[in-house]
Motif scaffolding. Sequence first.
Motif, PDB file in Angstrom:
ATOM      1  N   TYR B   5       0.821  -1.205   0.000  1.00  0.00           N
ATOM      2  CA  TYR B   5       0.000   0.000   0.000  1.00  0.00           C
ATOM      3  C   TYR B   5       0.855   1.254   0.000  1.00  0.00           C
ATOM      4  N   ALA B  11      -5.485   8.376   5.929  1.00  0.00           N
ATOM      5  CA  ALA B  11      -6.814   8.077   6.485  1.00  0.00           C
ATOM      6  C   ALA B  11      -7.292   6.684   6.115  1.00  0.00           C
ATOM      7  N   LEU B  12      -6.697   6.098   5.096  1.00  0.00           N
ATOM      8  CA  LEU B  12      -7.162   4.806   4.597  1.00  0.00           C
ATOM      9  C   LEU B  12      -6.299   3.645   5.056  1.00  0.00           C
ATOM     10  N   LYS B  13      -5.227   3.936   5.799  1.00  0.00           N
ATOM     11  CA  LYS B  13      -4.273   2.858   6.089  1.00  0.00           C
ATOM     12  C   LYS B  13      -4.847   1.838   7.075  1.00  0.00           C
ATOM     13  N   ALA B  15      -7.957   0.852   7.192  1.00  0.00           N
ATOM     14  CA  ALA B  15      -8.797   0.000   6.357  1.00  0.00           C
ATOM     15  C   ALA B  15      -7.945  -0.915   5.487  1.00  0.00           C
ATOM     16  N   ALA B  16      -6.811  -0.407   5.024  1.00  0.00           N
ATOM     17  CA  ALA B  16      -5.926  -1.231   4.194  1.00  0.00           C
ATOM     18  C   ALA B  16      -5.409  -2.426   4.981  1.00  0.00           C
ATOM     19  N   GLY B  17      -5.039  -2.198   6.234  1.00  0.00           N
ATOM     20  CA  GLY B  17      -4.586  -3.301   7.075  1.00  0.00           C
ATOM     21  C   GLY B  17      -5.661  -4.353   7.254  1.00  0.00           C
TER      22      GLY B  17
END
Lengths: 254, 47
Positions: B5, B11-13, B15-17
């Motif tokens: 990623y 702000a999206l990290k 959710a990425a995890g």
Amino acid sequence: MSDDIPFDRTPPKPGALETLSPLVRRFVIDNPSPFTFTGTCCYVVGHGRVAVIDPGPGRDGEAEALLAALDGEEVSRILVTHTHRDHSPGARRLQALTGARIAGCAPHWSARAAADSEASALDASADRDHAPDQPMAEGDAIEGNGWRLEAVETPGHTMNHLCFALPQEETLFSGDHVMAWSTSIVAPPDGSMGAYMDSLERLRGRSERIYRPGHGGPVMDPDRFLRGLLGHRRMREASILAALKEGPSTIPRW
Amino acid sequence: MKRLYVGLAPALKGAAGLSVLAHLEDLGERGLVRAEGVGLAGTFMLA
């Protein structure tokens, strides 16, 4: 994100009831965020006696604003695609004002039990108060004057996620399962990637020509978009396996 | 697995995890990966 997915990030504007087609209007709730784009798309189906899909977070004034925009039309049914707080709580507010029955997805349930040590970063998004009057399963339908909405089970983003097909316009209301502006979040323990991928495959071969998602604009070429999403996830999977070939690994805490 | 990623908005990290976890759990159900520990705290390896 994959170059093979034909994203469309045209931002729908919140606050106005916009006519999209002969049977469909859209009212975008003003709840923008990195996860909701410009806000939740609430759809109105039909005229006179209408169905409302995904009334949104249910904050003060939102249901009233939608009813003001409908200007006297009767809400005959409220449908919900899934139990995230940006989609379902507004159903209760709208029901209180109109008396319409709430139909669609079942109460919230998770793909697996949460571990003691596990705290989902997105757990605050689950609406565990949702209790529909009429839970719908695959093939169940709601009918109105000149329209029919049929439930299509698409678990994955949440385990109770439903899409709704509108055969009269070859349209699928796709909730957060397929969106033109972004890939969908699939977050354990509530969500399941295996179920999500199976649900994407299940949509292939259906006849709908346009998807209207829960955030952002429409998906105009669903077959190509589904191929792109599946390819993207399989590439991600291959990357993860390639990373693990180098040795055991943990998930980064950014 | 951080390189999966690169360039993602902060702000999206989170959710990425969770998305990576979702893939790992699916791979585990298919017998391709195994885990020591549970969820985001787990250590993952090829089966």
